[in-house]
Design an enzyme around this catalytic site. Sequence first.
Site, PDB file in Angstrom:
ATOM      1  N   LYS A 190      12.075  -8.170   0.742  1.00 52.71           N
ATOM      2  CA  LYS A 190      11.040  -8.835  -0.050  1.00 52.71           C
ATOM      3  C   LYS A 190       9.856  -7.893  -0.168  1.00 52.71           C
ATOM      4  O   LYS A 190       9.039  -7.768   0.741  1.00 52.71           O
ATOM      5  CB  LYS A 190      10.578 -10.153   0.574  1.00 52.71           C
ATOM      6  CG  LYS A 190       9.704 -10.979  -0.385  1.00 52.71           C
ATOM      7  CD  LYS A 190       8.653 -11.798   0.312  1.00 52.71           C
ATOM      8  CE  LYS A 190       7.471 -11.006   0.781  1.00 52.71           C
ATOM      9  NZ  LYS A 190       6.650 -10.418  -0.339  1.00 52.71           N
ATOM     10  N   PRO A 191       9.739  -7.188  -1.305  1.00 52.66           N
ATOM     11  CA  PRO A 191       8.600  -6.301  -1.486  1.00 52.66           C
ATOM     12  C   PRO A 191       7.343  -7.093  -1.815  1.00 52.66           C
ATOM     13  O   PRO A 191       7.420  -8.263  -2.227  1.00 52.66           O
ATOM     14  CB  PRO A 191       9.029  -5.433  -2.679  1.00 52.66           C
ATOM     15  CG  PRO A 191       9.924  -6.322  -3.477  1.00 52.66           C
ATOM     16  CD  PRO A 191      10.635  -7.197  -2.473  1.00 52.66           C
ATOM     17  N   ALA A 192       6.191  -6.471  -1.663  1.00 48.51           N
ATOM     18  CA  ALA A 192       4.928  -7.119  -2.011  1.00 48.51           C
ATOM     19  C   ALA A 192       4.888  -7.407  -3.510  1.00 48.51           C
ATOM     20  O   ALA A 192       5.288  -6.564  -4.316  1.00 48.51           O
ATOM     21  CB  ALA A 192       3.757  -6.226  -1.611  1.00 48.51           C
ATOM     22  N   GLU A 244     -10.461  -4.740   9.603  1.00 49.46           N
ATOM     23  CA  GLU A 244      -9.953  -3.630   8.806  1.00 49.46           C
ATOM     24  C   GLU A 244     -10.702  -3.591   7.477  1.00 49.46           C
ATOM     25  O   GLU A 244     -10.761  -4.584   6.756  1.00 49.46           O
ATOM     26  CB  GLU A 244      -8.458  -3.802   8.527  1.00 49.46           C
ATOM     27  CG  GLU A 244      -7.561  -3.236   9.599  1.00 49.46           C
ATOM     28  CD  GLU A 244      -6.111  -3.172   9.142  1.00 49.46           C
ATOM     29  OE1 GLU A 244      -5.583  -2.053   9.016  1.00 49.46           O
ATOM     30  OE2 GLU A 244      -5.513  -4.234   8.936  1.00 49.46           O
ATOM     31  N   ARG A 278      -7.108   8.735   2.774  1.00 51.89           N
ATOM     32  CA  ARG A 278      -5.703   8.590   2.412  1.00 51.89           C
ATOM     33  C   ARG A 278      -5.486   7.184   1.877  1.00 51.89           C
ATOM     34  O   ARG A 278      -5.858   6.192   2.502  1.00 51.89           O
ATOM     35  CB  ARG A 278      -4.818   8.831   3.637  1.00 51.89           C
ATOM     36  CG  ARG A 278      -3.333   8.827   3.308  1.00 51.89           C
ATOM     37  CD  ARG A 278      -2.489   8.930   4.552  1.00 51.89           C
ATOM     38  NE  ARG A 278      -1.072   9.048   4.233  1.00 51.89           N
ATOM     39  CZ  ARG A 278      -0.088   8.800   5.084  1.00 51.89           C
ATOM     40  NH1 ARG A 278      -0.371   8.441   6.318  1.00 51.89           N
ATOM     41  NH2 ARG A 278       1.181   8.921   4.712  1.00 51.89           N
ATOM     42  N   GLY A 337       2.402  -5.700   7.720  1.00 45.97           N
ATOM     43  CA  GLY A 337       1.338  -6.440   7.051  1.00 45.97           C
ATOM     44  C   GLY A 337       0.255  -6.826   8.032  1.00 45.97           C
ATOM     45  O   GLY A 337       0.097  -6.214   9.095  1.00 45.97           O
ATOM     46  N   SER A 338      -0.473  -7.862   7.700  1.00 44.45           N
ATOM     47  CA  SER A 338      -1.627  -8.253   8.502  1.00 44.45           C
ATOM     48  C   SER A 338      -1.207  -8.923   9.801  1.00 44.45           C
ATOM     49  O   SER A 338      -0.138  -9.536   9.899  1.00 44.45           O
ATOM     50  CB  SER A 338      -2.530  -9.199   7.711  1.00 44.45           C
ATOM     51  OG  SER A 338      -1.925 -10.480   7.592  1.00 44.45           O
ATOM     52  N   ARG A 364      11.331   3.349   5.220  1.00 48.45           N
ATOM     53  CA  ARG A 364      11.178   3.345   6.673  1.00 48.45           C
ATOM     54  C   ARG A 364      11.959   2.203   7.317  1.00 48.45           C
ATOM     55  O   ARG A 364      12.326   2.277   8.491  1.00 48.45           O
ATOM     56  CB  ARG A 364       9.690   3.262   7.038  1.00 48.45           C
ATOM     57  CG  ARG A 364       9.371   3.803   8.406  1.00 48.45           C
ATOM     58  CD  ARG A 364       7.918   4.171   8.548  1.00 48.45           C
ATOM     59  NE  ARG A 364       7.054   3.035   8.685  1.00 48.45           N
ATOM     60  CZ  ARG A 364       5.723   3.110   8.797  1.00 48.45           C
ATOM     61  NH1 ARG A 364       5.141   4.297   8.731  1.00 48.45           N
ATOM     62  NH2 ARG A 364       4.991   2.043   8.935  1.00 48.45           N
ATOM     63  N   CYS A 408      -3.135   1.041   7.251  1.00 50.05           N
ATOM     64  CA  CYS A 408      -3.357   0.544   8.607  1.00 50.05           C
ATOM     65  C   CYS A 408      -3.738   1.676   9.544  1.00 50.05           C
ATOM     66  O   CYS A 408      -4.348   1.456  10.592  1.00 50.05           O
ATOM     67  CB  CYS A 408      -2.120  -0.174   9.113  1.00 50.05           C
ATOM     68  SG  CYS A 408      -0.625   0.824   9.025  1.00 50.05           S
ATOM     69  N   SER A 436       1.455  10.851  10.616  1.00 51.41           N
ATOM     70  CA  SER A 436       2.701  10.153  10.294  1.00 51.41           C
ATOM     71  C   SER A 436       3.794  11.151   9.945  1.00 51.41           C
ATOM     72  O   SER A 436       3.571  12.093   9.178  1.00 51.41           O
ATOM     73  CB  SER A 436       2.480   9.195   9.119  1.00 51.41           C
ATOM     74  OG  SER A 436       1.553   8.195   9.465  1.00 51.41           O
ATOM     75  N   ASN A 453       0.788  -1.234   0.000  1.00 48.56           N
ATOM     76  CA  ASN A 453       0.000   0.000   0.000  1.00 48.56           C
ATOM     77  C   ASN A 453       0.822   1.288   0.000  1.00 48.56           C
ATOM     78  O   ASN A 453       0.349   2.323  -0.471  1.00 48.56           O
ATOM     79  CB  ASN A 453      -1.015   0.008   1.156  1.00 48.56           C
ATOM     80  CG  ASN A 453      -0.381  -0.235   2.505  1.00 48.56           C
ATOM     81  OD1 ASN A 453       0.755  -0.682   2.607  1.00 48.56           O
ATOM     82  ND2 ASN A 453      -1.120   0.059   3.554  1.00 48.56           N
ATOM     83  N   GLU A 459       4.799  -4.279  12.408  1.00 50.30           N
ATOM     84  CA  GLU A 459       3.776  -3.242  12.259  1.00 50.30           C
ATOM     85  C   GLU A 459       2.593  -3.919  11.598  1.00 50.30           C
ATOM     86  O   GLU A 459       2.607  -4.197  10.401  1.00 50.30           O
ATOM     87  CB  GLU A 459       4.325  -2.077  11.419  1.00 50.30           C
ATOM     88  CG  GLU A 459       3.500  -0.806  11.549  1.00 50.30           C
ATOM     89  CD  GLU A 459       2.393  -0.731  10.528  1.00 50.30           C
ATOM     90  OE1 GLU A 459       1.233  -1.045  10.898  1.00 50.30           O
ATOM     91  OE2 GLU A 459       2.662  -0.361   9.382  1.00 50.30           O
TER      92      GLU A 459
END
Length: 503
Positions: A196-198, A403, A300, A250-251, A181, A306, A463, A173, A272
């Site tokens: 490892k990106p999504a 969520e 947003r 992630g979840s 970060r 999240c 943020s 997202n 997170e």
Amino acid sequence: MTVSPTAELSGAKLTERERALLASVPTGLLINGEWRPAASGKTFVVEDPSTGQALVEVADAGAEDGAAALDAAVAVQEEWAATPARERAEILRRGFDMVTARADDFALLMTLEMGKPLAEAQGEVKYGAEFLRWFSEEATRSFGRYSTNPEGTAQILVQKKPVGPCLLITPWNFPLAMATRKIAPAIAAGCTMVLKPANLTPLTSQLFAQVMMDAGLPAGVLNVVATTDAGGVTGPLIQDSRLRKLSFTGSTPVGKRLLVDASANVLRTSMELGGNAPFLVFDDADLDAAVEGAMAAKLRNMGEACTAANRFLVHESVAEEFATRFAARMSAMTTGRGTDPATKVGPLIDAKSRDKVHSLVSEAVAGGATAITGGSAVEGAGYFYQPTVLTGVEPGARILTEEIFGPVAPIVTFKNEDEAVALANNTEYGLVAYVFTKDHNRGLRMANRIETGMMGLNAGVISNAAAPFGGVKQSGLGREGSIEGIEEYLYTQYIGFPNPNNA
């Protein structure tokens, strides 16, 4: 390996500018400073969620590629840890300058692969780049201490050292900010990495990795393995005793499984995880400010965050007026492809996500709620959903416990402060809360009483790279950003020796 998108693969809606940008993005695996194909030769397709059309194919890593990436990270860990902090800081600062210089490219790429409006993507570039600048400044400030023990017999020397090779798993997202970060504090601390990106949005991370190499990051410090087999690639890495840290965004269900896996080697972990943010509007709130904050906190990233406000808890005396104003603003939002300047709400990431959002809305309406605006998917290509406001939501509705990750705002009323707190805390999550009131003391009471890692007081977006980001309860462990962020990548070593003054 770079694969230029063909006319058939890309679809008819791509402009020449978009085609050229996609053709410039590395589409292989970054291992030891080189972009290369997957060992299996496999690739997967990245889609444009606004059209459902393919954008480009990228290498699909397997376990062998993950092992090679960790080998590269381990091989240079000692040398990288010994690199002067100022040198690491200068690499980060050059990275900040280079990302900022290419802000338009990063923003457009995010819009293409993730769907957010271009203006919002530009905001993410600014936000994401700031982690590079912030941690370039923190790199030289990882201080230890030197003191005498209370008995006066010995000296205490404390130093901070990098934890070692890290596995960083980022979500789809916020393709740039979630990478910076994690990567920026790891670089600042002297850690090597496997990212490892999504698989839904790998392109932004891959362009960023190339920029960091261009900024002088040595080969092997950052390795990138995009894959459609997340468990098959990351599972063996987590079991490898050479890995020393896992950072995941992630979840919550996936985070819990990763924590179990990480326990075998007692890995340092940063998690997170999910959120279910309450947005409280008290009877004395400035409703103009509350509605403005609600728009920011809800829309947003199309609600795919999240930190998105998930439950709107409004005092019964102002609930009708707030709902009317909020619905008017939501209904005026234009949905469309993020590259269109008129677009305010882009698509959801895929059909599965859109269907989940609609099922939550449908269940709520079947249970007695009313959609005073929206309530349906947008017909046509892409994965769009109407900005939606629901009133009369039953307390036990699933839409209040899960969520939503979409542009849907369920409203629930409360009678007094105690009831508001009880409703806000009625969740296993505790990432962020938003409170709107003119009573400063009440606002501070809410900070004390609401179980949350972060709180926006009369603000819908909070943020910032200089602020510690993270939650409590099942929203995760650890903090990202701020001075706390680099500590997640450092361990404390104590050296004791006789007091030289007693010799």
